[in-house]
Design a protein around this motif. Structure first.
Motif, PDB file in Angstrom:
ATOM      1  N   ALA A   4     -38.888   5.566 -10.233  1.00 50.76           N
ATOM      2  CA  ALA A   4     -39.367   4.629 -11.247  1.00 50.76           C
ATOM      3  C   ALA A   4     -38.333   3.535 -11.507  1.00 50.76           C
ATOM      4  O   ALA A   4     -38.685   2.359 -11.691  1.00 50.76           O
ATOM      5  N   ARG A   5     -37.057   3.907 -11.526  1.00 54.57           N
ATOM      6  CA  ARG A   5     -35.996   2.914 -11.699  1.00 54.57           C
ATOM      7  C   ARG A   5     -36.004   1.923 -10.546  1.00 54.57           C
ATOM      8  O   ARG A   5     -35.824   0.710 -10.740  1.00 54.57           O
ATOM      9  N   GLU A  65     -38.539  11.639  -9.858  1.00 52.15           N
ATOM     10  CA  GLU A  65     -39.444  10.530 -10.199  1.00 52.15           C
ATOM     11  C   GLU A  65     -38.757   9.447 -11.033  1.00 52.15           C
ATOM     12  O   GLU A  65     -39.107   8.266 -10.938  1.00 52.15           O
ATOM     13  N   ARG A  66     -37.791   9.830 -11.835  1.00 52.07           N
ATOM     14  CA  ARG A  66     -37.101   8.836 -12.660  1.00 52.07           C
ATOM     15  C   ARG A  66     -36.325   7.838 -11.801  1.00 52.07           C
ATOM     16  O   ARG A  66     -36.279   6.647 -12.122  1.00 52.07           O
ATOM     17  N   ASP A  67     -35.714   8.322 -10.728  1.00 52.89           N
ATOM     18  CA  ASP A  67     -34.993   7.401  -9.849  1.00 52.89           C
ATOM     19  C   ASP A  67     -35.954   6.480  -9.111  1.00 52.89           C
ATOM     20  O   ASP A  67     -35.665   5.292  -8.908  1.00 52.89           O
ATOM     21  N   GLU A  85     -38.812  -0.459 -11.089  1.00 55.36           N
ATOM     22  CA  GLU A  85     -38.474  -1.396 -12.164  1.00 55.36           C
ATOM     23  C   GLU A  85     -37.582  -2.522 -11.650  1.00 55.36           C
ATOM     24  O   GLU A  85     -37.773  -3.699 -11.997  1.00 55.36           O
ATOM     25  N   SER A 134     -33.420   8.542  -2.462  1.00 59.24           N
ATOM     26  CA  SER A 134     -34.786   9.029  -2.629  1.00 59.24           C
ATOM     27  C   SER A 134     -35.414   9.411  -1.291  1.00 59.24           C
ATOM     28  O   SER A 134     -36.125  10.416  -1.193  1.00 59.24           O
ATOM     29  N   HIS A 157     -30.390  14.516  -7.770  1.00 61.25           N
ATOM     30  CA  HIS A 157     -31.332  13.397  -7.692  1.00 61.25           C
ATOM     31  C   HIS A 157     -32.263  13.486  -8.884  1.00 61.25           C
ATOM     32  O   HIS A 157     -32.714  14.574  -9.251  1.00 61.25           O
ATOM     33  N   HIS A 158     -32.551  12.363  -9.500  1.00 64.31           N
ATOM     34  CA  HIS A 158     -33.360  12.366 -10.710  1.00 64.31           C
ATOM     35  C   HIS A 158     -34.849  12.231 -10.414  1.00 64.31           C
ATOM     36  O   HIS A 158     -35.624  11.842 -11.289  1.00 64.31           O
ATOM     37  N   ARG A 201     -30.963  18.642  -7.168  1.00 62.04           N
ATOM     38  CA  ARG A 201     -31.290  18.257  -8.533  1.00 62.04           C
ATOM     39  C   ARG A 201     -30.301  17.253  -9.096  1.00 62.04           C
ATOM     40  O   ARG A 201     -30.451  16.792 -10.220  1.00 62.04           O
ATOM     41  N   LEU A 222     -30.647   3.794  -4.538  1.00 62.08           N
ATOM     42  CA  LEU A 222     -31.884   4.430  -4.996  1.00 62.08           C
ATOM     43  C   LEU A 222     -32.831   4.684  -3.823  1.00 62.08           C
ATOM     44  O   LEU A 222     -33.430   5.766  -3.723  1.00 62.08           O
TER      45      LEU A 222
END
Length: 352
Positions: free
Chosen positions: A338-339, A334-336, A342, A289, A331-332, A329, A285
């Motif tokens: 955020a993961r 903001e979701r990645d 987390e 990113s 790559h996910h 794309r 990640l």
């Protein structure tokens, strides 16, 4: 950069992640990718497949440098090779390398989509078969085989399937992309197609190599961004740059150096066996990113520096920008990130 903005590795064709000597296989791959079509790219993938080091083999950096070197020349070539190499790495991890015989070309179709589903059933007389629809199947009409995830009792399982079986129907006309136009990635319908299990149920996502493969994709993004940066560097050689031109070059350099260092560190971690489980997911990640952000910075900076002319008058440059934009794309976004946050929260995984 000092003196000319053209760097030694740009002249050699290799995108290096360290100061090690130029790798001959990376240079060969980049040279053969130049000016070739997708059919040639598939032949190249079949030829190079078992010559490229596997992840976690002690030569992960060389593997990613080869992918980056090809991407700097032609992102379609890198996209074709990366998927083939990922499939071979998965088969090797499962102890099934012999399945990828000479001349075969492979893809990995593991995406899920709304209102479509692929199911696998172990039939008493014929063994495993898969039936249903799989989305996002890149080059399915051109490859000989693919690794596909399918639903089974208790989860999802990976299977190897022959794509030239009569039960396989590739949906045509679904790919309307302006980038990676020669890598159509539409859905495929499968009806009772023979399937060989690869690993146990849910092994595909749990295996250490899942993170390694994701970082390999980032190496392609990095190479594509390097190709754009080289165009910017050439433009400065051809004119008298002003302060803003230097600023754009500096921005690109800062972004790409960070990406390069992230990939180099990740290669060391993978080869040292420190990229498994959650640790491996965090590494992937972070690295993906960082590289994705660097590539997007490069697209923006080069676009601002060079203006509309190369996007409208230079087919190679316009293709490279479109290809990289589509490829990123995966790559996910903001979701990645955020993961990542987390996973870091409360787990003392941050080094700062």
């Amino acid at each position: 950069m000092s003196g000319s903005t053209r760097t030694p590795d740009a002249e050699a064709g290799q995108v290096q992640l360290s100061a090690e000597p130029v790798d001959s296989l990376a240079c060969e791959a980049a040279g053969r990718a130049r000016g070739a079509d997708v059919g040639d790219h598939l032949l190249l993938a079949a030829d190079l497949g078992h010559r490229v080091p596997l992840p976690a083999s002690g030569r992960t950096r060389q593997r990613w440098e080869l992918l980056a070197s090809m991407a700097a020349v032609d992102l379609t070539a890198a996209r074709v090779l990366e998927a083939h190499l990922d499939a071979l790495a998965i088969l090797a991890e499962a102890g099934l390398s012999s399945m990828a015989g000479p001349g075969t070309t492979w893809g990995v179709f593991a995406a899920e989509g709304p209102r479509v589903r692929l199911d696998a059933v172990d039939q008493p007389d014929t063994g495993w078969v898969v039936t249903g629809t799989k989305p996002w199947c890149s080059l399915a009409a051109s490859l000989t085989h693919a690794l596909v995830t399918a639903h089974v009792s208790g989860g999802r399982r990976l299977f190897a399937v022959p794509l030239r079986h009569p039960g396989v129907t590739v949906v045509s006309g679904a790919w309307h992309a302006r980038g990676l136009v020669d890598v159509p990635s539409g859905p495929v319908h499968l009806v009772e197609v023979p399937a060989q299990p690869v690993g146990e149920t849910d092994w595909y996502l749990r295996r250490p190599g899942f993170a390694h493969g994701g970082i390999g994709v980032a190496a392609c993004w990095y190479g594509g961004a390097v190709g754009l940066a080289r165009a910017l560097a050439r433009s400065l050689d051809a004119r008298s740059p002003d302060q803003m031109a230097y600023w754009h070059l500096g921005q690109v350099d800062l972004a790409l150096v960070a990406a390069r260092q992230a990939l180099a560190v990740a290669a060391v971690e993978v080869d040292a066996g420190r990229a498994e489980g959650e640790v491996g997911e965090v590494l992937a990640l972070r690295t993906r990113s960082i590289v994705a952000a660097a590539a997007e910075t490069t697209i923006t900076a080069v676009g601002h520096a060079l203006g509309p002319a190369p996007l409208t008058l230079d087919p190679d440059h316009a293709t490279r920008v479109a290809d990289l934009t589509v490829y990123l794309r995966q790559h996910h976004a903001e979701r990645d990130v955020a993961r990542l946050g987390e996973m870091l929260h409360g787990q003392a995984r941050a080094p700062w």
